[in-house]
Design a protein around this motif. Structure first.
Motif, mmCIF file in Angstrom:
data_model
loop_
_atom_site.group_PDB
_atom_site.id
_atom_site.type_symbol
_atom_site.label_atom_id
_atom_site.label_comp_id
_atom_site.label_asym_id
_atom_site.label_seq_id
_atom_site.Cartn_x
_atom_site.Cartn_y
_atom_site.Cartn_z
ATOM 1 N N LEU A 42 36.977 27.706 14.675
ATOM 2 C CA LEU A 42 35.782 26.975 14.443
ATOM 3 C C LEU A 42 36.532 25.539 13.706
ATOM 4 O O LEU A 42 35.846 24.469 14.045
ATOM 5 C CB LEU A 42 34.739 27.521 13.428
ATOM 6 C CG LEU A 42 34.114 28.624 13.865
ATOM 7 C CD1 LEU A 42 33.363 29.349 13.148
ATOM 8 C CD2 LEU A 42 33.206 28.295 15.177
ATOM 9 N N ALA A 43 37.522 25.743 13.065
ATOM 10 C CA ALA A 43 38.242 24.475 12.197
ATOM 11 C C ALA A 43 39.245 23.716 13.546
ATOM 12 O O ALA A 43 39.367 22.451 13.057
ATOM 13 C CB ALA A 43 39.007 24.882 11.236
ATOM 14 N N ALA A 44 39.447 24.208 14.617
ATOM 15 C CA ALA A 44 40.498 23.568 15.571
ATOM 16 C C ALA A 44 39.579 22.637 16.396
ATOM 17 O O ALA A 44 38.344 22.663 16.172
ATOM 18 C CB ALA A 44 40.930 24.854 16.489
ATOM 19 N N ASP A 45 40.486 21.777 16.742
ATOM 20 C CA ASP A 45 39.961 20.660 17.856
ATOM 21 C C ASP A 45 39.411 21.107 18.924
ATOM 22 O O ASP A 45 39.926 22.219 19.704
ATOM 23 C CB ASP A 45 41.030 19.596 18.058
ATOM 24 C CG ASP A 45 41.533 18.770 16.944
ATOM 25 O OD1 ASP A 45 40.777 18.804 16.062
ATOM 26 O OD2 ASP A 45 42.521 18.414 16.845
ATOM 27 N N GLY A 46 38.346 20.858 19.419
ATOM 28 C CA GLY A 46 37.712 21.445 20.430
ATOM 29 C C GLY A 46 36.816 22.665 20.282
ATOM 30 O O GLY A 46 36.748 23.270 19.284
ATOM 31 N N PRO A 47 35.663 22.921 21.410
ATOM 32 C CA PRO A 47 34.848 23.920 21.038
ATOM 33 C C PRO A 47 35.378 25.233 21.181
ATOM 34 O O PRO A 47 36.381 25.359 21.717
ATOM 35 C CB PRO A 47 33.538 23.520 22.157
ATOM 36 C CG PRO A 47 34.611 22.871 23.267
ATOM 37 C CD PRO A 47 35.492 22.001 22.565
ATOM 38 N N LEU A 48 34.371 26.200 20.561
ATOM 39 C CA LEU A 48 34.930 27.587 20.729
ATOM 40 C C LEU A 48 35.141 28.028 22.295
ATOM 41 O O LEU A 48 36.047 28.581 22.266
ATOM 42 C CB LEU A 48 34.122 28.457 19.751
ATOM 43 C CG LEU A 48 34.411 30.040 19.965
ATOM 44 C CD1 LEU A 48 35.578 30.166 19.220
ATOM 45 C CD2 LEU A 48 33.189 30.619 19.223
ATOM 46 N N SER A 49 34.262 27.765 22.947
ATOM 47 C CA SER A 49 34.275 28.104 24.457
ATOM 48 C C SER A 49 35.528 27.603 25.041
ATOM 49 O O SER A 49 35.808 28.133 26.061
ATOM 50 C CB SER A 49 32.966 27.628 25.095
ATOM 51 O OG SER A 49 33.176 26.118 25.036
ATOM 52 N N GLN A 133 27.840 31.214 28.445
ATOM 53 C CA GLN A 133 26.920 29.706 28.850
ATOM 54 C C GLN A 133 26.450 29.043 27.573
ATOM 55 O O GLN A 133 26.463 27.711 27.379
ATOM 56 C CB GLN A 133 25.564 30.239 29.622
ATOM 57 C CG GLN A 133 25.858 31.050 30.780
ATOM 58 C CD GLN A 133 26.994 30.182 31.787
ATOM 59 O OE1 GLN A 133 26.633 29.195 32.165
ATOM 60 N NE2 GLN A 133 28.011 30.762 32.047
ATOM 61 N N LEU A 134 26.080 29.688 26.391
ATOM 62 C CA LEU A 134 25.854 29.138 25.195
ATOM 63 C C LEU A 134 26.955 28.578 24.401
ATOM 64 O O LEU A 134 26.890 27.618 23.453
ATOM 65 C CB LEU A 134 25.150 30.206 24.126
ATOM 66 C CG LEU A 134 23.969 30.548 24.687
ATOM 67 C CD1 LEU A 134 23.294 31.695 23.766
ATOM 68 C CD2 LEU A 134 22.735 29.317 24.738
ATOM 69 N N GLY A 135 28.195 28.785 24.672
ATOM 70 C CA GLY A 135 29.447 28.547 24.176
ATOM 71 C C GLY A 135 29.752 29.040 22.870
ATOM 72 O O GLY A 135 30.448 28.270 22.132
ATOM 73 N N ILE A 136 29.429 30.021 22.591
ATOM 74 C CA ILE A 136 29.600 30.740 21.237
ATOM 75 C C ILE A 136 30.658 31.962 21.319
ATOM 76 O O ILE A 136 30.839 32.568 20.174
ATOM 77 C CB ILE A 136 28.280 31.497 20.719
ATOM 78 C CG1 ILE A 136 27.721 32.369 21.576
ATOM 79 C CG2 ILE A 136 27.315 30.278 20.372
ATOM 80 C CD1 ILE A 136 26.544 33.131 21.205
ATOM 81 N N ASN A 137 31.335 31.989 22.356
ATOM 82 C CA ASN A 137 32.380 32.780 22.658
ATOM 83 C C ASN A 137 33.553 32.220 22.962
ATOM 84 O O ASN A 137 33.395 31.266 23.871
ATOM 85 C CB ASN A 137 32.160 34.171 23.687
ATOM 86 C CG ASN A 137 31.613 35.219 23.036
ATOM 87 O OD1 ASN A 137 31.552 35.462 22.061
ATOM 88 N ND2 ASN A 137 31.657 36.221 23.966
ATOM 89 N N ALA A 138 34.770 32.661 22.666
ATOM 90 C CA ALA A 138 35.994 32.126 23.312
ATOM 91 C C ALA A 138 36.262 32.630 24.691
ATOM 92 O O ALA A 138 35.729 33.597 25.032
ATOM 93 C CB ALA A 138 37.268 32.597 22.366
ATOM 94 N N THR A 139 37.368 32.045 25.427
ATOM 95 C CA THR A 139 37.388 32.593 26.766
ATOM 96 C C THR A 139 38.147 33.891 26.647
ATOM 97 O O THR A 139 39.263 33.993 25.717
ATOM 98 C CB THR A 139 38.119 31.304 27.516
ATOM 99 O OG1 THR A 139 37.382 30.329 27.630
ATOM 100 C CG2 THR A 139 38.627 32.059 28.982
ATOM 101 N N GLY A 204 34.237 35.918 19.144
ATOM 102 C CA GLY A 204 33.432 34.723 19.173
ATOM 103 C C GLY A 204 32.069 35.560 18.530
ATOM 104 O O GLY A 204 32.351 36.879 18.381
ATOM 105 N N PHE A 205 31.239 34.754 18.446
ATOM 106 C CA PHE A 205 29.938 35.389 18.160
ATOM 107 C C PHE A 205 29.292 36.264 18.945
ATOM 108 O O PHE A 205 28.208 36.954 18.559
ATOM 109 C CB PHE A 205 28.789 34.254 17.452
ATOM 110 C CG PHE A 205 29.664 33.413 16.571
ATOM 111 C CD1 PHE A 205 29.824 33.907 15.041
ATOM 112 C CD2 PHE A 205 30.020 32.039 16.750
ATOM 113 C CE1 PHE A 205 30.507 33.332 14.010
ATOM 114 C CE2 PHE A 205 30.669 31.496 15.518
ATOM 115 C CZ PHE A 205 31.010 31.919 14.333
ATOM 116 N N GLY A 206 29.131 35.956 20.357
ATOM 117 C CA GLY A 206 28.569 36.784 21.130
ATOM 118 C C GLY A 206 29.229 38.237 21.047
ATOM 119 O O GLY A 206 28.531 39.317 21.231
#
Length: 257
Positions: A42-49, A133-139, A204-206
């Protein structure tokens, strides 16, 4: 001093300390690391997804060393299970029967395990898709081993190891000890489910929500049946499908992860 004087009764304090130590050496430790990892993501650059959570990765550029590390990792990950069973052996009765990991009901265990895998797996896929789809998981990358002859057998062994470790510790052992500590059933189910979700937080949160729901279902099943073996079967099937499927099928099929 007599033999009776050397045998101390097992108090609630001793059981509580034992439980914390077993979790600290196994999945409780994993939960702490997962929490730190999700904070890092979460602290890194770029979204979690846009970040990656990789499982079953290569450990060495030399294939024979990689295989050695993989097998040693699987072996040592199971030691907390042996410790938990050893500690449960102090209780009256056979710990294998207490946990329901004996082979008395192979047909029933397999059938129930397959049913649980279907019950968890299909909605789980939908939840992972929604989380993506919600972007709340990492790939998620379920398997990152090289394309060698031993990759699939190691992935299957890793699936079995995950299933045995998680179901024996997080369900069988933890539920048994918390019942002995006289926790309420709702608190026991919540503790087991939240622990399961927490050590998947690095994905991720999912993944946290999905695994917590799985934890509720599995805890309720164990409380009703006193059988961990169907849970091991179900978990193994889910992980084998995920690991081996990812390693064997075209990558574009998994772009939604």
């Amino acid at each position: 001093m007599t033999v009776d004087e050397l045998i101390r009764p097992v108090t609630r304090r001793v059981l509580g300390t034992e439980t914390l130590l077993v979790l600290g050496l196994s999945l409780g430790q994993s939960a702490v690391y997962a929490l730190v990892l999700i904070i890092e993501k979460l602290a890194a650059d770029g979204p979690l997804s846009k970040q990656t959570a990789a499982l079953n990765t290569s450990q060495s550029a030399r294939p024979w060393l990689d295989l050695t590390y993989q097998l040693l990792g699987i072996l040592f990950a199971l030691l907390p299970v042996l410790l938990a069973v050893h500690l449960l052996a102090r209780d009256p009765g056979d710990p294998a029967r207490t946990l329901g990991v004996d082979l008395r009901r192979p047909g029933s265990d397999l059938a129930r395990g397959a049913g649980l895998a279907a019950l968890i797996g299909l909605p789980g896929l939908a939840l992972f898709w929604a989380a993506a789809q919600l972007g709340i998981n990492a790939t998620l990358v379920p398997a990152g081993l090289p394309d060698l002859w031993w990759a699939v057998p190691v992935l299957i062994l890793a699936a079995v190891q995950n299933a045995v470790l998680e179901e024996v510790i997080v369900v069988g052992y933890l539920v048994t000890r918390l019942r002995q500590l006289q926790w309420r059933l709702a608190a026991i189910i919540a503790a087991s489910a939240l622990l399961r979700g927490s050590y998947h937080l690095y994905q991720g949160f999912g993944a946290f929500v999905g695994n917590a729901i799985m934890g509720v279902v599995f805890s309720l099943f164990y409380l009703r049946t006193r059988r961990v073996m169907p849970l091991i079967v179900a978990h193994t099937l889910l992980d084998v499908i995920a690991f081996v499927g990812y390693a064997s099928l075209p990558r574009e099929w998994f772009s939604w992860l």
